[in-house]
Design a protein around this motif. Structure first.
Motif, PDB file in Angstrom:
ATOM      1  N   LYS A   1       0.831  -1.205   0.000  1.00 26.86           N
ATOM      2  CA  LYS A   1       0.000   0.000   0.000  1.00 26.86           C
ATOM      3  C   LYS A   1       0.864   1.252   0.000  1.00 26.86           C
ATOM      4  O   LYS A   1       0.575   2.224  -0.702  1.00 26.86           O
ATOM      5  CB  LYS A   1      -0.944   0.021   1.203  1.00 26.86           C
ATOM      6  N   ALA A   2       1.931   1.235   0.805  1.00 31.39           N
ATOM      7  CA  ALA A   2       2.812   2.403   0.869  1.00 31.39           C
ATOM      8  C   ALA A   2       3.438   2.689  -0.490  1.00 31.39           C
ATOM      9  O   ALA A   2       3.559   3.849  -0.902  1.00 31.39           O
ATOM     10  CB  ALA A   2       3.890   2.191   1.922  1.00 31.39           C
ATOM     11  N   ARG A   3       3.817   1.644  -1.199  1.00 32.36           N
ATOM     12  CA  ARG A   3       4.415   1.854  -2.520  1.00 32.36           C
ATOM     13  C   ARG A   3       3.381   2.364  -3.522  1.00 32.36           C
ATOM     14  O   ARG A   3       3.688   3.218  -4.364  1.00 32.36           O
ATOM     15  CB  ARG A   3       5.064   0.564  -3.022  1.00 32.36           C
ATOM     16  N   ALA A   4       2.148   1.858  -3.431  1.00 33.31           N
ATOM     17  CA  ALA A   4       1.090   2.346  -4.319  1.00 33.31           C
ATOM     18  C   ALA A   4       0.801   3.825  -4.039  1.00 33.31           C
ATOM     19  O   ALA A   4       0.659   4.635  -4.961  1.00 33.31           O
ATOM     20  CB  ALA A   4      -0.167   1.512  -4.143  1.00 33.31           C
ATOM     21  N   ASP A   5       0.733   4.171  -2.753  1.00 24.99           N
ATOM     22  CA  ASP A   5       0.520   5.571  -2.383  1.00 24.99           C
ATOM     23  C   ASP A   5       1.689   6.434  -2.853  1.00 24.99           C
ATOM     24  O   ASP A   5       1.496   7.577  -3.293  1.00 24.99           O
ATOM     25  CB  ASP A   5       0.357   5.701  -0.867  1.00 24.99           C
ATOM     26  N   ALA A   6       2.904   5.894  -2.736  1.00 22.81           N
ATOM     27  CA  ALA A   6       4.086   6.639  -3.160  1.00 22.81           C
ATOM     28  C   ALA A   6       4.031   6.946  -4.646  1.00 22.81           C
ATOM     29  O   ALA A   6       4.379   8.056  -5.084  1.00 22.81           O
ATOM     30  CB  ALA A   6       5.354   5.848  -2.829  1.00 22.81           C
TER      31      ALA A   6
ATOM     32  N   ALA B   1       3.325  10.897  -8.947  1.00 25.33           N
ATOM     33  CA  ALA B   1       2.571  11.409 -10.087  1.00 25.33           C
ATOM     34  C   ALA B   1       2.105  12.838  -9.807  1.00 25.33           C
ATOM     35  O   ALA B   1       2.115  13.698 -10.698  1.00 25.33           O
ATOM     36  CB  ALA B   1       1.379  10.500 -10.390  1.00 25.33           C
ATOM     37  N   MET B   2       1.706  13.105  -8.573  1.00 21.13           N
ATOM     38  CA  MET B   2       1.221  14.435  -8.213  1.00 21.13           C
ATOM     39  C   MET B   2       2.311  15.494  -8.374  1.00 21.13           C
ATOM     40  O   MET B   2       2.019  16.634  -8.723  1.00 21.13           O
ATOM     41  CB  MET B   2       0.713  14.430  -6.771  1.00 21.13           C
ATOM     42  N   VAL B   3       3.561  15.118  -8.111  1.00 21.89           N
ATOM     43  CA  VAL B   3       4.663  16.082  -8.255  1.00 21.89           C
ATOM     44  C   VAL B   3       5.335  15.978  -9.622  1.00 21.89           C
ATOM     45  O   VAL B   3       6.432  16.499  -9.831  1.00 21.89           O
ATOM     46  CB  VAL B   3       5.708  15.910  -7.122  1.00 21.89           C
TER      47      VAL B   3
END
Length: 260
Positions: A132-137, A142-144
């Motif tokens: 999950k942490a890697r997916a969130d990362a 992508a946001m930056v």
């Protein structure tokens, strides 16, 4: 556009902050209040205390006197029945999770990919499952603007890209407050814009931010207030238009005369 309102909850409440290093008093009693959604730019001459003050806001520097509260919780000490008790470092580390900090130097782990750098805090501090942490990362990258760099190592990234990874890493902990300490000063001029664009986007999304920087573009485009810290005290605290066009203090006018 500002997302802060006069009735917004207080995120930062600093009162009477003093800090000395040996016989040199760097901070001489600083007060600052920042509400949710505000972006505050802190200016000042080199050695005037602005970066030291920023570091007291997450107890990377422990103040000699004064208090800091983040979202209403006293930082570094417990107040009970009229008595103040210093907290242990482990408890301060838990409190520190409310703030994300982006440094002048990127401080990425060189042997970890961009995605793993961003995921490290949630995994090792918050106990988030690695997948999950890697997916969130990847979402944060992508946001930056770095969706295609998740598997790249710091040595394969430009300075501006590394700083954007550092911003994503700070955001991964879902902080109430982001602190930026000269985030563009180590970058080549052409890389500054890409970092400022990310900061402006965060601003539009309502992130509460305190930024130590001399980037006048950010001051005029995104700051709700500009604060001048010089000789360890707050000299001026004004909206940008007033700060630059009608400063109240001679020290501010002198400072602006040198940098503009």
């Amino acid at each position: 556009m500002s997302t802060a309102t006069p009735s917004a909850p207080v995120v930062v409440e600093a009162r009477g902050i003093r800090k000395s290093f040996g016989d040199v008093e760097v901070l001489k009693g600083i007060d600052l209040t920042v509400r949710r959604g505000e972006a505050v730019l802190v200016l000042g001459p080199s050695g005037g205390g602005k970066s030291t003050f920023l570091r007291t806001l997450n107890h990377l520097e422990r103040p000699d006197a004064g208090t800091v509260s983040i979202c209403g919780e006293p930082l570094g000490h417990l107040e009970r029945a009229g008595r103040t008790t210093a907290l242990r470092e482990r408890r301060i580390a838990v409190q520190r999770r409310r703030t994300g900090m982006v440094f002048q130097q990127f401080n990425l782990f060189p042997n970890m990919t961009a995605a793993d750098n961003v995921a490290a805090g949630p995994v090792h501090v918050n106990g988030v499952p690695r997948a999950k942490a890697r997916a969130d990362a990847r979402e944060l990258l992508a946001m930056v603007g770095l969706a295609d760099k998740a598997g790249s190592y710091p040595s394969e990234l430009s300075g501006g890209q590394q700083q954007r990874v550092a911003i994503a890493r700070a955001l991964a902990m879902s902080p109430d407050l982001l602190l930026f300490d000269e985030p563009t000063s180590a970058l080549d001029p052409e890389m500054v814009r890409e970092v400022l664009d990310v900061m402006l986007r965060l601003r539009e999304e309502g992130m509460t931010m305190i930024v130590v920087s001399h980037e006048m573009g950010f001051a005029r485009a995104a700051a709700d207030r500009v604060v001048l810290i010089s000789d360890g005290v707050v000299v001026e605290d004004q909206p940008p238009e007033s700060f630059f066009s009608a400063p109240q203090h001679e020290r501010t006018r002198q400072f602006l005369g040198r940098i503009l």
